[in-house]
Scaffold this active site. Structure first.
Site, PDB file in Angstrom:
ATOM      1  CG  PHE A  12      -1.695   1.106   1.668  1.00 26.97           C
ATOM      2  CD1 PHE A  12      -2.093   1.985   0.632  1.00 26.97           C
ATOM      3  CD2 PHE A  12      -1.800   1.721   2.852  1.00 26.97           C
ATOM      4  CE1 PHE A  12      -2.771   3.198   1.034  1.00 26.97           C
ATOM      5  CE2 PHE A  12      -2.238   2.969   3.361  1.00 26.97           C
ATOM      6  CZ  PHE A  12      -2.895   3.488   2.207  1.00 26.97           C
ATOM      7  CG  ASP A  32       5.964  -6.511  -2.255  1.00 21.13           C
ATOM      8  OD1 ASP A  32       5.662  -7.744  -1.754  1.00 21.13           O
ATOM      9  OD2 ASP A  32       5.572  -5.437  -2.158  1.00 21.13           O
ATOM     10  CG  ASN A  33       7.567 -11.744   0.148  1.00 22.94           C
ATOM     11  OD1 ASN A  33       6.843 -10.705   0.181  1.00 22.94           O
ATOM     12  ND2 ASN A  33       7.601 -12.443   0.928  1.00 22.94           N
ATOM     13  CB  THR A  36       0.830  -8.028   3.003  1.00 23.27           C
ATOM     14  OG1 THR A  36       1.892  -7.473   3.280  1.00 23.27           O
ATOM     15  CG2 THR A  36       0.587  -9.305   4.035  1.00 23.27           C
ATOM     16  N   GLY A  37       1.494  -7.479  -0.213  1.00 20.68           N
ATOM     17  CA  GLY A  37       1.231  -6.512  -1.337  1.00 20.68           C
ATOM     18  C   GLY A  37       0.623  -7.128  -2.569  1.00 20.68           C
ATOM     19  CG  ASP A  57      11.391 -13.648   2.205  1.00 20.79           C
ATOM     20  OD1 ASP A  57      11.671 -12.426   2.674  1.00 20.79           O
ATOM     21  OD2 ASP A  57      11.040 -14.657   2.385  1.00 20.79           O
ATOM     22  CB  VAL A  58      13.919  -7.955   1.785  1.00 22.45           C
ATOM     23  CG1 VAL A  58      12.796  -7.861   2.918  1.00 22.45           C
ATOM     24  CG2 VAL A  58      14.889  -7.156   1.873  1.00 22.45           C
ATOM     25  CE1 TYR A 146       4.326  -3.698  11.328  1.00 23.99           C
ATOM     26  CE2 TYR A 146       3.123  -2.585  12.868  1.00 23.99           C
ATOM     27  CZ  TYR A 146       3.763  -2.812  11.808  1.00 23.99           C
ATOM     28  OH  TYR A 146       3.641  -1.752  10.957  1.00 23.99           O
ATOM     29  CE1 TYR A 160      23.861  -3.504  10.767  1.00 24.62           C
ATOM     30  CE2 TYR A 160      24.962  -2.691   8.748  1.00 24.62           C
ATOM     31  CZ  TYR A 160      24.648  -3.668   9.477  1.00 24.62           C
ATOM     32  OH  TYR A 160      24.985  -5.082   9.015  1.00 24.62           O
TER      33      TYR A 160
END
Ligand code: UDP
Length: 308
Positions: A12, A32-33, A36-37, A57-58, A146, A160
């Site tokens: 989204f 993206d994988n 959900t997108g 898939d990141v 989450y 980092y």
């Protein structure tokens, strides 16, 4: 021409960001994988020579064979219904996915942005929430997958920044709505609009007195862009500070759809935050940003997109 990698680019917010940055003259790689997108969100961009889609898939090792100027890590389920269905993937994309993208940004000497969330504040004991508030999160509750993934992601991003001197940004995104939200993602705005358009009962959880503050997606994207090109490395809240009860939102959507729906009160899910509202003093002062789209205008545009 600068190149931006956007993970979650078919989601989204990610897909709106792709469109916005192409418009600003960036070359955009959307990764993206599509858990959900949806590829539908970026279909209209695929003919653009400055746009590339990478299916990946990141959370797994990530290679990009191009120079990158910016890495924007926006991949993650974000609806409570979604992340409670796939909590392990949610924890992985927030932890391993953040590690992979930070490593990629470091290797490419790119600037980095983490999409964080108001969920880092949990069920807040301070309202509105300034960035300095540390939050009230249940780590083992159903939202923990989450909330804690994003809290870990923030900690890793700051590490980092401090250790590798990576130029990092953290945007804490509050409730956002607009076209391209999945109708079945389970969140309040898509649920209420879908139900109202069918004259079906509008499901309000609890007594509906819990509050949220909804930001229209074009405002959010402008805020994200201002932060992306800024020199700020600390987290910044981006959201709309107009706070309403969920019952008020339900009534508004009923009114704007001219629906005959009744309000049906359902059980409040566990750990559902009682209040949420961003303190955007920092964004106003340091980014000169604030939302412009009125709630009614934004909801009407969203209703029209759902009808179409
Ligand atoms: N909500 C509701 N009915 C629905 C969906 C959500 O009353 O059909 C409530 C939910 O309990 C929460 C608020 O609306 O208090 C916002 O929920 P959403 O899932 O949109 O996102 P959250 O802000 O909780 O992450």
């Amino acid at each position: 021409m600068k190149t931006v990698l956007i993970t979650g680019g078919a989601g989204f917010i990610g897909s709106h960001l792709c469109e916005f940055l192409l418009g600003k003259g960036y070359k955009v790689i959307a990764m993206d994988n599509v858990i959900t997108g949806s590829l539908k969100n970026i279909e209209h961009l695929r003919g653009n020579e400055n746009f590339t889609y990478m299916h990946h898939d990141v959370s797994k090792h990530t290679v990009v064979n191009e120079n990158l100027d910016y890495v924007l890590h926006f991949a993650s389920p974000a609806s409570p219904v979604d992340y409670q269905k796939i909590p392990i993937q949610t924890l992985k994309v927030g932890s391993l996915g953040t590690h992979n993208t930070l490593g990629l940004a470091l290797a490419k000497k790119a600037k980095y942005m983490l999409a964080s969330t108001s969920e880092v504040y949990g069920d807040p004991l301070v309202n509105p929430q300034p960035e300095s508030y540390w939050g009230n999160v249940n780590p083992v509750g159903i939202r923990g997958c989450y909330d804690e993934a994003k809290r870990f992601a923030e900690a890793l991003t700051m590490a980092y920044h401090r250790i590798h001197k990576l130029d990092t940004k953290i945007v804490r995104i509050f409730n956002t709505y607009g076209p391209k939200m999945r109708k079945d993602d389970g969140r309040a705005v898509p649920n209420f609009i879908t139900q109202a358009l069918k004259n079906a009962p509008i499901t309000v959880y609890g007594d509906g007195r819990q509050t949220r503050s909804f930001c229209y997606v074009s405002d959010l994207v402008e805020g994200i862009y201002s932060l992306m090109i800024s020199n700020i490395n600390d987290p910044v809240n981006i959201g709309n500070p107009e706070e309403h009860t969920i019952l008020e939102f339900a009534e508004l959507i009923k009114e704007l759809t001219k629906s005959k729906s009744k309000i049906a009160f359902k059980q409040l899910p566990l750990d559902d935050p009682h209040v949420r509202c961003p303190d955007i003093t920092k964004a106003r002062k340091e980014l000169k940003w604030e939302p412009k789209v009125e709630l009614k205008t934004g909801i009407k545009k969203t209703i029209d997109s759902f009808k179409a």
